[in-house]
Design an enzyme around this catalytic site. Structure first.
Site, PDB file in Angstrom:
ATOM      1  N   ASP A   1       0.858  -1.191   0.000  1.00  0.00           N
ATOM      2  CA  ASP A   1       0.000   0.000   0.000  1.00  0.00           C
ATOM      3  C   ASP A   1       0.895   1.242   0.000  1.00  0.00           C
ATOM      4  OD1 ASP A   1      -3.221   0.563   0.979  1.00  0.00           O
ATOM      5  OD2 ASP A   1      -1.783   2.225   1.096  1.00  0.00           O
TER       6      ASP A   1
ATOM      7  N   HIS B   1     -10.063  -5.178  -3.443  1.00  0.00           N
ATOM      8  CA  HIS B   1      -8.745  -5.400  -2.840  1.00  0.00           C
ATOM      9  C   HIS B   1      -8.925  -5.816  -1.388  1.00  0.00           C
ATOM     10  CE1 HIS B   1      -9.846  -1.134  -2.554  1.00  0.00           C
ATOM     11  NE2 HIS B   1      -9.219  -1.095  -1.400  1.00  0.00           N
TER      12      HIS B   1
HETATM   13  P1  5GP Z   1      -9.782   1.521   0.208  1.00  0.00           P
HETATM   14  O1  5GP Z   1     -10.088   2.745   0.990  1.00  0.00           O
HETATM   15  O2  5GP Z   1     -10.369   1.589  -1.188  1.00  0.00           O
HETATM   16  O3  5GP Z   1     -10.142   0.262   0.930  1.00  0.00           O
HETATM   17  O4  5GP Z   1      -8.219   1.466   0.093  1.00  0.00           O
HETATM   18  C1  5GP Z   1      -7.497   1.941  -1.003  1.00  0.00           C
HETATM   19  C2  5GP Z   1      -6.035   1.816  -0.647  1.00  0.00           C
HETATM   20  O5  5GP Z   1      -5.282   2.008  -1.811  1.00  0.00           O
HETATM   21  C3  5GP Z   1      -5.554   2.862   0.373  1.00  0.00           C
HETATM   22  O6  5GP Z   1      -5.018   2.190   1.511  1.00  0.00           O
HETATM   23  C4  5GP Z   1      -4.502   3.650  -0.399  1.00  0.00           C
HETATM   24  O7  5GP Z   1      -3.390   4.018   0.406  1.00  0.00           O
HETATM   25  C5  5GP Z   1      -4.110   2.696  -1.504  1.00  0.00           C
HETATM   26  N1  5GP Z   1      -3.663   3.343  -2.719  1.00  0.00           N
HETATM   27  C6  5GP Z   1      -4.282   4.370  -3.368  1.00  0.00           C
HETATM   28  N2  5GP Z   1      -3.602   4.702  -4.482  1.00  0.00           N
HETATM   29  C7  5GP Z   1      -2.540   3.849  -4.533  1.00  0.00           C
HETATM   30  C8  5GP Z   1      -1.471   3.704  -5.472  1.00  0.00           C
HETATM   31  O8  5GP Z   1      -1.349   4.392  -6.476  1.00  0.00           O
HETATM   32  N3  5GP Z   1      -0.571   2.711  -5.205  1.00  0.00           N
HETATM   33  C9  5GP Z   1      -0.670   1.906  -4.110  1.00  0.00           C
HETATM   34  N4  5GP Z   1       0.271   0.983  -3.943  1.00  0.00           N
HETATM   35  N5  5GP Z   1      -1.667   2.018  -3.206  1.00  0.00           N
HETATM   36  C10 5GP Z   1      -2.588   2.983  -3.431  1.00  0.00           C
END
Ligand code: 5GP
Length: 126
Positions: free
Chosen positions: A35, A109
């Site tokens: 992440d 994810h």
């Molecule tokens: P959600 O809130 O959708 O469950 O989590 C999305 C996750 O994706 C977050 O923890 C955020 O830090 C991660 N994330 C967002 N953009 C990117 C990116 O470009 N690369 C990576 N490796 N993680 C990302």
């Protein structure tokens, strides 16, 4: 109801190689990567390569091969990072979905979090 997949989401771009990622594991149907804003010493995102919006979408419509591959990839990530509750101190597996789940990226994810005490699952004050 049909799930609408936005192929411009950031994880779709990662899967197409349009933006870089720090890969932990890649299999036929699954990618695991660090992440970008880690919330724990271990914070790995495990995603299917297929176009699934949420866990429920994946669980309902993915093929058996995709589901098995994804699930075994999670086990491998746990083994690689040493956070498994059998040999290590344990971990948390989170998948946010939709508005109430406060999902930021609309590609399914699984967050694998570990390496510190993670507190209660939900803040009772929220
Ligand atoms: P959600 O809130 O959708 O469950 O989590 C999305 C996750 O994706 C977050 O923890 C955020 O830090 C991660 N994330 C967002 N953009 C990117 C990116 O470009 N690369 C990576 N490796 N993680 C990302």
């Amino acid at each position: 109801m049909a799930y609408a997949y936005d192929d411009q989401n950031i994880f779709a771009k990662i899967l197409r190689g349009e933006i870089p990622n720090n890969t932990v594991l890649e299999t036929e149907h699954t990618l695991a990567f660090a992440d970008i804003r880690p919330q724990a010493p271990t914070h790995v995102l495990v995603i299917p390569k297929g176009a699934y919006v949420t866990y429920d979408h994946f669980a309902a419509e993915a093929s058996d091969a995709e589901i098995v591959d994804f699930t075994r990839a999670v086990a491998k990530v746990v083994e690689m990072t040493g956070v498994g509750a059998d040999a290590g101190p344990g971990a948390r597996f989170i998948s946010n979905a939709g508005e109430h789940g406060v999902q930021e990226v609309p590609h399914f994810h699984l967050h694998v979090l570990g390496g510190r005490m993670l507190g209660r699952m939900l803040d009772p004050a929220e």
